[in-house]
Enzyme design. Structure first.
Site, PDB file in Angstrom:
ATOM      1  N   ASP A  40       0.831  -1.197   0.000  1.00 42.01           N
ATOM      2  CA  ASP A  40       0.000   0.000   0.000  1.00 42.01           C
ATOM      3  C   ASP A  40       0.872   1.256   0.000  1.00 42.01           C
ATOM      4  O   ASP A  40       1.939   1.253  -0.613  1.00 42.01           O
ATOM      5  CB  ASP A  40      -0.941  -0.033   1.215  1.00 42.01           C
ATOM      6  CG  ASP A  40      -2.292   0.585   0.913  1.00 42.01           C
ATOM      7  OD1 ASP A  40      -2.369   1.832   0.854  1.00 42.01           O
ATOM      8  OD2 ASP A  40      -3.262  -0.161   0.751  1.00 42.01           O
ATOM      9  N   HIS A  73      -3.715   5.863   3.690  1.00 40.03           N
ATOM     10  CA  HIS A  73      -4.368   4.651   3.211  1.00 40.03           C
ATOM     11  C   HIS A  73      -3.688   3.399   3.746  1.00 40.03           C
ATOM     12  O   HIS A  73      -4.340   2.470   4.246  1.00 40.03           O
ATOM     13  CB  HIS A  73      -4.356   4.672   1.679  1.00 40.03           C
ATOM     14  CG  HIS A  73      -5.304   3.714   1.030  1.00 40.03           C
ATOM     15  ND1 HIS A  73      -4.924   2.439   0.672  1.00 40.03           N
ATOM     16  CD2 HIS A  73      -6.599   3.847   0.636  1.00 40.03           C
ATOM     17  CE1 HIS A  73      -5.940   1.831   0.088  1.00 40.03           C
ATOM     18  NE2 HIS A  73      -6.979   2.662   0.061  1.00 40.03           N
ATOM     19  N   ASN A 160     -13.688   0.238  -6.788  1.00 38.92           N
ATOM     20  CA  ASN A 160     -14.824   1.078  -6.408  1.00 38.92           C
ATOM     21  C   ASN A 160     -15.529   1.630  -7.636  1.00 38.92           C
ATOM     22  O   ASN A 160     -15.883   2.801  -7.687  1.00 38.92           O
ATOM     23  CB  ASN A 160     -14.342   2.219  -5.505  1.00 38.92           C
ATOM     24  CG  ASN A 160     -13.660   1.707  -4.250  1.00 38.92           C
ATOM     25  OD1 ASN A 160     -14.080   0.693  -3.677  1.00 38.92           O
ATOM     26  ND2 ASN A 160     -12.613   2.391  -3.832  1.00 38.92           N
ATOM     27  N   SER A 222     -11.044  -1.122  -0.482  1.00 42.50           N
ATOM     28  CA  SER A 222      -9.722  -1.090   0.157  1.00 42.50           C
ATOM     29  C   SER A 222      -9.802  -1.412   1.640  1.00 42.50           C
ATOM     30  O   SER A 222      -8.845  -1.941   2.212  1.00 42.50           O
ATOM     31  CB  SER A 222      -9.090   0.294  -0.007  1.00 42.50           C
ATOM     32  OG  SER A 222      -8.624   0.508  -1.306  1.00 42.50           O
TER      33      SER A 222
END
Length: 239
Positions: A40, A73, A160, A222
């Site tokens: 990530d 994130h 998404n 996520s």
């Protein structure tokens, strides 16, 4: 049951913990002996809920901040998998690997992601959690195939895009593709959908760690992906 007095830092309990009966899974295992790599935007190792939880870290983006998270994130995803705080982290026994393959702005290059996958496998990861997605990459596919050939579990966000379809690498047959549901167990409107959805996880208003300390809520496939990765750590640890 977990109480606030057990926490290392105050945080509202994620609704997903009760809805998915994580306490019952923890009676079988806390994930000890399982290593989960989160690929990530990096991670904040100094966060009270992550301090001592990350055993290896490496940057594949060339960031001047190294493997530290300047985005938020990655720290959120690491916290969901295995924060020491049991109100937000699924597995307190697993070891965490921080592979920074997404830049401080959240984008990633195919080569860096592929190299991060290979490094995570060589570093002993049993489960790879990838809350990232985009177009097809032969280099990433080959790296995932190498991981699966070594019996690693690769879990990737579906994306998404709503009805727009599943993103790569989640669309690959070697990956478990994760969609998102809300607290009513209804598919989130933003969640990608289609035949390649292998599993769904809680992905709306999920509370986890944020860089610099404290917590924040985020939504997306996520968020569902590291939750499922944490559950895998508990299940593999019970075997």
């Amino acid at each position: 049951p977990i109480t606030r007095g057990d926490c290392f830092a105050a945080a509202p309990e994620s609704w997903a913990m009760k809805s998915w009966q994580i306490d019952d899974l923890r009676k079988l295992s806390d994930g000890t002996s399982v290593t989960v790599a989160v690929l990530d935007t990096g991670g904040d190792e100094s966060h009270p809920d992550l301090r001592g939880r990350i055993v290896k870290a490496k940057d594949f983006t060339g960031s001047r901040y190294g493997y530290a998270d300047r985005n938020g994130h990655g720290t959120h995803c690491l916290g969901t998998v295995g924060a020491a705080n049991p109100l937000i982290g699924v597995s307190q026994g697993c070891q965490l690997i921080n592979a920074k393959v997404l830049s401080d702005s959240g984008s990633g290059a195919d080569d860096g992601i592929a190299d991060g996958i290979d490094w995570a496998v060589e570093s002993g990861a049993d489960v790879l959690s990838m809350s990232l997605g985009g177009s097809y990459s032969q280099r990433i596919e080959a790296a995932i195939q190498r991981a699966v050939a070594r019996k690693k579990v690769v879990i990737a966000a579906a994306g998404n895009s709503g009805p727009g379809g599943v993103d790569y690498p989640g669309k690959l047959k070697e990956c478990l593709s994760i969609g998102a549901i809300n607290r009513e167990f209804i598919i989130a409107p933003f969640s990608s959908r289609g035949d390649k959805i292998d599993c769904t996880g809680p992905g709306v208003d999920i509370v986890s760690c944020k860089p610099g300390g404290g917590h924040q809520g985020m939504s997306g496939t996520s968020m569902a992906t590291p939750f499922i990765a944490g559950m895998f750590a508990l299940l593999v640890g019970a075997m």
